[in-house]
Every structure is written in structure tokens, then in C-alpha cells.
Design an enzyme around this catalytic site. Structure first.
Site, PDB file in Angstrom:
ATOM      1  N   ALA A  34      11.916  43.191   3.806  1.00  0.00           N
ATOM      2  CA  ALA A  34      11.611  43.473   1.961  1.00  0.00           C
ATOM      3  C   ALA A  34      10.721  42.514   1.172  1.00  0.00           C
ATOM      4  O   ALA A  34      10.116  42.781   0.254  1.00  0.00           O
ATOM      5  CB  ALA A  34      12.832  43.767   1.252  1.00  0.00           C
ATOM      6  N   THR A  35      10.653  41.201   1.933  1.00  0.00           N
ATOM      7  CA  THR A  35       9.816  40.161   0.969  1.00  0.00           C
ATOM      8  C   THR A  35       8.535  39.609   1.719  1.00  0.00           C
ATOM      9  O   THR A  35       7.778  38.878   1.468  1.00  0.00           O
ATOM     10  CB  THR A  35      10.813  38.936   0.880  1.00  0.00           C
ATOM     11  OG1 THR A  35      11.254  38.480   2.012  1.00  0.00           O
ATOM     12  CG2 THR A  35      12.057  39.257  -0.130  1.00  0.00           C
ATOM     13  N   LEU A  38       3.365  42.963   4.007  1.00  0.00           N
ATOM     14  CA  LEU A  38       3.349  44.479   4.200  1.00  0.00           C
ATOM     15  C   LEU A  38       4.030  44.975   3.034  1.00  0.00           C
ATOM     16  O   LEU A  38       3.691  46.106   2.532  1.00  0.00           O
ATOM     17  CB  LEU A  38       3.672  45.019   5.567  1.00  0.00           C
ATOM     18  CG  LEU A  38       3.514  46.515   5.802  1.00  0.00           C
ATOM     19  CD1 LEU A  38       1.806  46.727   5.725  1.00  0.00           C
ATOM     20  CD2 LEU A  38       3.834  47.220   7.045  1.00  0.00           C
ATOM     21  N   LYS A 175       3.412  49.143  13.953  1.00  0.00           N
ATOM     22  CA  LYS A 175       2.959  48.476  15.349  1.00  0.00           C
ATOM     23  C   LYS A 175       2.765  47.065  15.298  1.00  0.00           C
ATOM     24  O   LYS A 175       2.968  46.486  14.103  1.00  0.00           O
ATOM     25  CB  LYS A 175       1.537  49.068  15.575  1.00  0.00           C
ATOM     26  CG  LYS A 175       0.472  48.602  14.446  1.00  0.00           C
ATOM     27  CD  LYS A 175      -0.948  49.124  14.814  1.00  0.00           C
ATOM     28  CE  LYS A 175      -2.046  48.529  14.363  1.00  0.00           C
ATOM     29  NZ  LYS A 175      -2.556  47.427  14.557  1.00  0.00           N
ATOM     30  N   TYR A 206      -3.271  54.827   9.823  1.00  0.00           N
ATOM     31  CA  TYR A 206      -4.406  55.584   9.749  1.00  0.00           C
ATOM     32  C   TYR A 206      -4.175  57.103   9.569  1.00  0.00           C
ATOM     33  O   TYR A 206      -4.945  58.029   9.308  1.00  0.00           O
ATOM     34  CB  TYR A 206      -5.413  55.229  11.109  1.00  0.00           C
ATOM     35  CG  TYR A 206      -6.540  54.623  10.665  1.00  0.00           C
ATOM     36  CD1 TYR A 206      -6.523  53.226  10.054  1.00  0.00           C
ATOM     37  CD2 TYR A 206      -8.007  55.057  10.753  1.00  0.00           C
ATOM     38  CE1 TYR A 206      -7.529  52.408   9.884  1.00  0.00           C
ATOM     39  CE2 TYR A 206      -8.871  54.205  10.302  1.00  0.00           C
ATOM     40  CZ  TYR A 206      -8.794  53.101   9.735  1.00  0.00           C
ATOM     41  OH  TYR A 206      -9.712  52.231   9.196  1.00  0.00           O
ATOM     42  N   LYS A 209      -4.296  58.234   6.269  1.00  0.00           N
ATOM     43  CA  LYS A 209      -5.623  58.031   5.497  1.00  0.00           C
ATOM     44  C   LYS A 209      -5.951  59.449   5.286  1.00  0.00           C
ATOM     45  O   LYS A 209      -5.999  60.414   6.244  1.00  0.00           O
ATOM     46  CB  LYS A 209      -6.635  57.270   6.557  1.00  0.00           C
ATOM     47  CG  LYS A 209      -6.468  55.917   6.803  1.00  0.00           C
ATOM     48  CD  LYS A 209      -6.713  55.024   5.601  1.00  0.00           C
ATOM     49  CE  LYS A 209      -6.726  53.495   6.085  1.00  0.00           C
ATOM     50  NZ  LYS A 209      -6.919  52.550   5.007  1.00  0.00           N
ATOM     51  N   HIS A 268      -5.292  53.305  16.009  1.00  0.00           N
ATOM     52  CA  HIS A 268      -5.998  54.111  14.944  1.00  0.00           C
ATOM     53  C   HIS A 268      -7.151  55.049  15.397  1.00  0.00           C
ATOM     54  O   HIS A 268      -7.184  56.195  15.123  1.00  0.00           O
ATOM     55  CB  HIS A 268      -6.833  53.035  13.799  1.00  0.00           C
ATOM     56  CG  HIS A 268      -5.718  51.956  13.506  1.00  0.00           C
ATOM     57  ND1 HIS A 268      -4.353  52.370  13.172  1.00  0.00           N
ATOM     58  CD2 HIS A 268      -5.951  50.870  12.903  1.00  0.00           C
ATOM     59  CE1 HIS A 268      -4.068  51.241  12.666  1.00  0.00           C
ATOM     60  NE2 HIS A 268      -4.656  50.337  12.575  1.00  0.00           N
TER      61      HIS A 268
END
Length: 791
Positions: A34-35, A38, A175, A206, A209, A268
Site C-alpha cells: 500500500a505504500t 504503484l 506482472k 494495457y 487503456k 502489452h
């Protein structure tokens, strides 16, 4: 009564319907890591977006941030991130303020380090639900942690943190999912011991997206226009591209392990490729149908070869690796930071259409797109300036799924006006305005119908929403993951030590990374400038003084690519001489892996080869059906025969499969082949026999201490191999030695020991059968690459 207080506060500002409507199920979201980066950049914002979207739709939520950090510092780090969360511009400020406040109150931090920590978390969730009188709908565990931690975390969740029966569990994995096929299989097996397939959601961002996520709906909603043209007869080529201006600085430890193909292409760009090539299911909303069609598309891809890719590395990468990973000054990295790969599908729809995948760091622009370029057979007599873009058939015809950045700086779908006006969902896509003056692929935007999202959303918000809704088709299943690695791993292995083209980076690259398609292969269009070459890299010129004889016979030695090129030219020259002399060319070819590159070279570069007058014979064959992938004939057919025009009656496979059984002596397959040779080959003297050498010194299928084929009158024999499949059929040594020319091809470092032995050995065919190859009235030439010769 924390949850009840939160709900009542929201009710006061009219943000929610009645309390009863929202309490029919509760969802606990646990964000592990959580920190981390990402989580800070995308995941908390995505979870907040989920809360804003779903808070009035019937479920209640709590959000549990978790990491290895102790409670107090971890809590501070997490709430520093949460305070910076933002609402979309169209969100009313008062509602935004209330929801953000409530989100913070519903979020708490936990240290998850030991089995006991997971047990405590589980009890806290159960206690909260009991106090609020809520029924649990499900739990989401988001693994924003390195893959090496997956197994231990999975074990703890499975043993002490699963929701009760009737509630679902969704585990989200980031990933990389392995490094190659073997590691992906191992990781998948470990996870499958704790979670069911339907519980796992592997994220490829992706797929979130907007332009990529719309490829399938676009194909579905425009079937009436696309059905006639979405095929090999109308599509010229497809490009799937992701270019980045940033380099790998600060990430070289990751990049040294993975490189650009594993980082971008294997996941991707391959996912986008699947959306383009897969057959459309009857219902694109049914996840299982979509996933099955994707799997079939994977299975139709043609295997990649070494020459299916061009690779590069930006110049500063080596020094960045040396600095960040404390490598020695002479350390040379073989990690590609740029790759262009040519892919073909053998499906009936796409056979022959080139799919180009390209990505790289330190390039001239940041942009991502999927471009489908259609063939154009039109010729327009009117000058270009007078043509109407909407109706002129001479302008390029293309469909572009513009992923983002670049000239448009927004996700978009573009369709050439001379193709069709597409059907687009009005609620989520709108026709773009105010983009005049821009050009895409050399054409003004006025040449296209251009659509952009009504509301631009980041990929993680979309994916987190799909996790909540259980939409599995936006994620990577175990089966599809392994299919992708099965496709990419052979290429990764074959290029692991391939020289890389060095490029300066940015606009200075100019056309240095341009590549072209030639006969199913790709190659850079311009030669590498001398000043960019690494002086430490061994070059062919370094070996000019190598001896030109081996075992008192002529030796051709070079780097593998140059060696195969020379061998192919020599085979063709021998063929032309034989045809000029007798009207036909009898060529006997060995099996195994070494000749495959020769077969491909002949098929793709030697269009003047006299195939019409060539007879193809087998030197040896495994005792398996000819359709078996282990069969030498199968390999010969796959890599050569199906790509050249050899008359059907000029192909002579060995008769190993007679009377529905394999290599049974009473079936006299060896006699049949010997008679066929005697009937067609003058004096049973082949014009050219191509042989290889095994690490044990065997050649053809004549093995050390062989009972058959090393001497005597028999011309075709059955032999026993020490490895499976054991039974073989082979030309005998006396027959091979009647040939006018014998070429022996030896490739790779693994053959260095046997070549060293052979260089000192005499004529000892029982010990080393290849030492018995000595044409009685012909010529023997050795073709050996530097690794086999020098180690």
C-alpha cells in the site's frame, strides 16, 4: 459503529439512496504494498474512483492498506498518499469533499508480515461486519508486491483470510508473471495450489487503456463494414507500437532481468495483437467465449525464429548498468532496450499478413498505437490537390487505435473517411473536434473520422472497476499466460547472446532503428555506423587468420549468420552445376536442428535455386509418423518444402511407416528406399549430401559402436539411437561416401569438445562415425561456426 457513521454522514448530503439499499453486501479491499510506487501513483486513486462510482449502487466498502512496515510509520505513509487523492473535474466539489473524507475514514493500515497478522486482519473484518449487521459479499486482495512474495502471501490468505462460504474472493496479481515458460509454469502451479482459476485476476494495465479496451467492441459494433475486409485479402499490414522517450535509468536491475521484449512485447503488445487477430465470439460480453477465442488465436501464431526480430540498446545503458549494479567497467550487457518483431498468423484469415510489434526506450517520441493499414489497389487520375478526402480511393485506408500521447495526446479511434463511418457508442465515445492542423501518419485529421472518450479514465481505474464486476476477459488467465510464454520463449532463448545495435537515443537515432521485412524476416535498413560499435565486441575480421582446413579437408568458418549464408550459396552453386551437367540435382539432407536455419535461408533468399530440377532425399529419419513433430521430414516440410516449388514426385521421404507400423524389418522399408535411390540416382551417387555431427561423434543416424551402416554392402539401414526415439533409418557410410560432394555443418559452443577430439582423431568410424566420412571420388567440406571451432 464506524461504517454506520460514514453512511449516515453521506446520506445527509444526499450522496446516497436509503441506508437499506446500500447494506445488502459488504466488500473488503486489501491492498498489499500500500505504500509502494504503484499504489501511490495509480492504485489508491483507482480504488477511490471505484468508491465514487459504486458508493450509491448497493454495496458498502472498507479499504485495508497493508505492507511490511510497522503500524505507525506505515499508517503515516499511507495517509500522506490518501490526502492527495483527486476527484474527476466533473465531480461537484461538495460531493467530492464528502466522499474523500468518507474514503479516508473507511481506510485503515495493517502490518502484514506474519501468519498471525493475517489472522488478526481476518478477525477485524469479521468483527466489523458483525457489529454493523452486514453480510459479506466478497474480498479483493491486490498484490502490489514483487512476484517472489506471491506464494507466501497466497498461503496466508488461503489458510486464514478467506471470506466465509457464499462470499467471493478475488486476488489481483501484477506482472511480471515469470521470466520464461518454465518460470511462469512454476509460479502458476504454486498459485493454483492456493487459489482457483476464477479467483485470480492477472493485470496487464494495457487492457485498461481505453483505445485497446475498445478494439473488440469496435470490431463487434462494426461487423457489417469489417467482415468483408478484416482479412488477408484486404489488410496490407498491422503495426502495434509503444515508443518511449525515457530510458531505463533507475530501473536497470529490473531491465537487466527482463529487457524490452519481456517488459512490453510479451504482454502489452501481444494482448493488443490477440484482440486484432482472434475470431469474434458470438457474444463479446461473455468472458469465457472471449478468452477461448484468444487462446485459439495464440495457437495459430507461427513460431518465431532468430531473424524474426531486430534488437537495439541505447548507448548510455551499459554505463547506467555499471553504475547502478556495481558492475565492472568491462561488463557488456546483452539486454535489448529496443525490439522490432515480425509475427505471422497461420490462420486462414491472416495468413501472409505481417504484424509488426515494436517498442523501445530512449526513442524520439512518446506514443502508443495500433494501426491496421489496408491494401489500396486504386489509381486516381485526378491530381491530389483536387481530391475529396472523404471519397478519394487513392488516399491511405487505415484504422488506428491511438493509445495515447504523441500528436493527439489523448486516446482515440481514427477511421479513414474513404473506408466507412464507424458505429461508436454515444455514451462513452464522441466525435473529436478542435484538433485541426494535426497530422497522423502523414495525413491531416480531416482525412479521418476521429473519436475520443467522453470521459478519459486511467487504465487502473478501469481495471479495478472490472475486478469489482468480475469481468475476467480484461485479465490474463493461466492458460493464456502460458500460451504467450510458449510463443515468446523460443525467440528469447535464440537471441540471448545476439549482438545489439547501439543507438544514441532520442532524435539523434534518426533512421538507425528503421527496419524492413524481407522474405518473412526483419533486418535493419541501414548498416551500423562504425563509431557506434563497441570496440570490445568480437567481429568476424578478428578471426581472419583461422586455418582453412580441418582433418585435412577444406574448412569454411564464420559467425553463424555468415556461415549459413555461405553454405546456402554453395548449395545453390552445386545445384546449378549438377543441373547444367545432368539436368537434375540430387540432394540428401540430414535431420536435427542444425539444418533448420539453412532451410529457412534457402527458402527466403535463393529465388534462383533450380527447385524444379531438384530431388530431395533424406539422409536419416526417426521411426515416427511423418506428421509427428519429431520427424525429420516434418521439420524439412515446415521450414523448406512448403515454401519452395519442388515437384511433388521429386520429394522422397524415408518409408519408416509401412503397414500401419514403424520400422519393422519385415516391411523392408530400407530395401524400398535403396531401390528408389538405385532407380533414380545415377550410380547411387548423390550430387550433394548434407550432414551434421552429434556431441558423441555420430552423423546421419550412424552412432558409435553401431551394428549397421558403418561398413558392408547395405546402402540403407535401421539403427538404434541412445536417445528417444531410439529406432532410426539411415543412409549407410558406404553410400554417403559415394556422393560427389559432402558438406558437414557444425554449429554452436556445445559442439566444441567433439570438434577438438575430431581434429586429433584418425579414421575411427566405430568410435566416431563422422570420422569415416571420406567420399571416395568426391569432395568433403566442413562448415563450422566460431563457437564450435574455438569454444
Amino acid at each position: 459503529k464506524m461504517l454506520r457513521r460514514v453512511l449516515c454522514t453521506v446520506l445527509l448530503v444526499g450522496a446516497l439512496p436509503s441506508f437499506a439499499e446500500v447494506t445488502h453486501g459488504h466488500i473488503s479491499v486489501v491492498l498489499l504494498g500500500a505504500t509502494g510506487d504503484l499504489a501511490k501513483k495509480y492504485l489508491w486513486q483507482g480504488l477511490f474512483q471505484l468508491y465514487m462510482d459504486q458508493v450509491s449502487n448497493g454495496h458498502s466498502f472498507t479499504f485495508h492498506g497493508a505492507a511490511l512496515t510497522a503500524l505507525e510509520p506505515g499508517q503515516k505513509l499511507m495517509f500522506d498518499v490518501l490526502k492527495k487523492l483527486a476527484c474527476p473535474p466533473d465531480e461537484p466539489p461538495n460531493r467530492c469533499a464528502v466522499l474523500k473524507d468518507q474514503f479516508l475514514k473507511l481506510s485503515q493500515y495493517h502490518q502484514l508480515k506474519t501468519a498471525e497478522n493475517y489472522t488478526v486482519l481476518n478477525k477485524e473484518i469479521e468483527t466489523l461486519l458483525r457489529q454493523e449487521g452486514l453480510k459479506e459479499a466478497g474480498r479483493i486482495f491486490y498484490f502490489s508486491v514483487p512476484p517472489f512474495a506471491y506464494t507466501e502471501i497466497a498461503r496466508h490468505i488461503n489458510s486464514s483470510c478467506r471470506p466465509p462460504p457464499g462470499a467471493w474472493l478475488r486476488v489481483v496479481l501484477e506482472k511480471p508473471f515469470g521470466h520464461d515458460l518454465e518460470s511462469a509454469q512454476q509460479l502458476a502451479a504454486e498459485l493454483m495450489s492456493f487459489f482457483r482459476e476464477e479467483e485470480m485476476y492477472r493485470v496487464d494495465h494495457y487492457l485498461g487503456k481505453q483505445a485497446v479496451a475498445h478494439i473488440l467492441p469496435f470490431r463487434d459494433q462494426n461487423r457489417q463494414f469489417l467482415d468483408p475486409i478484416w482479412n488477408r485479402h484486404h489488410v496490407e499490414r498491422v503495426e502495434i507500437v509503444l515508443k518511449e522517450t525515457v530510458d531505463a535509468k533507475g530501473r536497470t536491475s529490473f531491465y537487466e532481468q527482463y529487457g524490452v521484449i519481456r517488459d512490453v512485447l510479451q504482454n502489452h503488445l501481444t494482448e493488443a495483437l490477440m484482440f486484432l487477430t482472434m475470431e469474434l465470439p458470438a457474444n463479446v460480453s461473455k468472458a469465457e467465449e472471449v478468452l477461448q477465442c484468444k487462446l485459439q488465436a495464440f495457437q495459430s501464431l507461427r513460431g518465431l525464429e532468430k531473424h524474426s526480430a531486430v534488437l537495439g540498446q541505447y548507448q548510455a545503458y551499459a554505463s547506467q548498468v555499471q553504475e547502478e549494479l556495481q558492475k565492472a567497467q568491462d561488463y557488456i550487457s546483452t539486454t535489448p532496450t529496443f525490439a522490432g518483431v515480425l509475427i505471422h498468423s497461420d490462420s486462414l484469415r491472416w495468413e501472409g499478413v505481417p504484424f509488426l510489434l515494436a517498442s523501445g526506450k530512449a526513442l524520439d517520441e512518446r506514443v502508443g498505437y495500433v494501426r491496421v493499414l489496408f491494401k489500396n489497389r486504386a489509381y486516381c487520375t485526378q491530381s491530389e490537390t483536387l481530391r475529396d478526402a472523404e471519397h478519394s480511393q487513392c488516399k491511405a485506408k487505415q484504422i488506428i487505435f491511438y493509445i495515447g500521447h504523441g500528436a493527439l495526446n489523448t486516446p482515440a479511434v481514427l477511421v479513414s473517411r474513404n473506408l466507412f463511418r464507424p458505429v461508436m457508442p454515444g455514451g462513452s465515445w464522441k466525435e473529436a473536434v478542435g484538433l485541426s492542423g494535426l497530422r497522423v501518419f502523414g495525413q491531416p485529421l480531416s482525412d479521418y473520422y476521429v473519436y475520443s472518450p467522453v470521459k478519459e479514465r486511467d487504465a487502473y481505474s478501469i481495471l479495478i472497476s472490472n475486478i469489482y464486476h468480475g469481468r475476467k476477459d480484461f485479465f490474463i488467465t493461466t492458460e493464456n499466460l502460458l500460451a504467450s510464454w510458449r510463443f515468446w520463449t523460443p525467440l528469447l532463448e535464440s537471441i540471448s547472446h545476439q549482438p545489439l545495435r547501439l543507438y544514441p537515443g532520442g532524435v539523434e537515432n534518426q533512421n538507425l532503428l528503421d527496419f524492413e521485412m524481407v522474405s518473412g524476416e526483419v533486418a535493419f535498413t541501414v548498416s551500423e555506423p562504425v563509431e557506434l560499435l563497441n570496440s570490445d565486441r568480437l567481429m568476424p575480421s578478428d578471426y581472419k587468420s583461422i586455418q582453412s582446413r580441418f582433418r585435412q579437408k577444406p574448412l569454411v568458418s564464420a559467425w553463424p549468420e555468415d556461415l549459413i549464408s555461405q553454405l546456402a550459396s554453395d548449395v545453390e552453386e552445386t545445384a546449378h552445376r549438377a543441373v547444367a551437367h545432368s539436368g537434375q540435382f540430387h540432394l540428401a539432407l540430414s535431420g536435427g536442428s542444425s539444418p533448420v536455419v539453412l532451410f529457412q535461408r534457402l527458402a527466403r533468399h535463393h529465388y534462383a535455386f533450380p527447385w524444379k530440377h531438384t530431388h530431395i532425399w533424406l539422409v536419416d529419419e526417426r521411426c515416427v509418423p511423418l506428421t509427428d513433430t519429431e520427424s525429420n521430414f516434418f521439420s524439412l516440410h515446415k521450414h523448406l518444402l512448403q515454401n519452395v516449388r519442388v515437384p511433388y514426385f521429386n520429394v522422397h521421404p524415408m518409408p519408416v511407416h509401412l503397414n500401419q507400423r514403424l520400422c519393422v524389418e519385415e516391411d523392408r522399408g530400407t530395401e524400398l528406399y535403396a531401390k528408389e535411390i538405385m532407380a533414380l540416382v545415377a550410380n547411387a551417387s548423390f550430387d550433394l549430401v548434407l550432414l551434421g555431427v552429434g556431441v558423441d561423434g555420430h552423423t546421419a543416424s550412424l552412432f558409435p559402436q553401431s551394428e549397421n551402416g558403418l561398413e558392408g554392402a547395405q546402402t540403407v539401414v535401421l539403427t538404434e539411437s541412445p536417445v528417444k526415439p531410439h529406432q532410426r533409418m539411415s543412409l549407410s557410410l558406404p553410400l554417403i561416401n559415394k556422393a560427389r560432394q559432402v558438406f558437414v555443418l557444425v554449429l554452436g559452443k556445445g559442439k566444441h569438445n567433439i570438434t577438438t577430439l575430431l581434429s586429433r582423431a584418425g579414421h575411427q568410424p566405430r568410435k566416431w562415425p563422422v570420422s569415416g566420412v571420406s567420399p571416395s571420388s568426391g569432395q568433403l567440406v566442413w562448415y563450422m561456426d566460431y563457437e564450435a571451432l574455438l569454444g
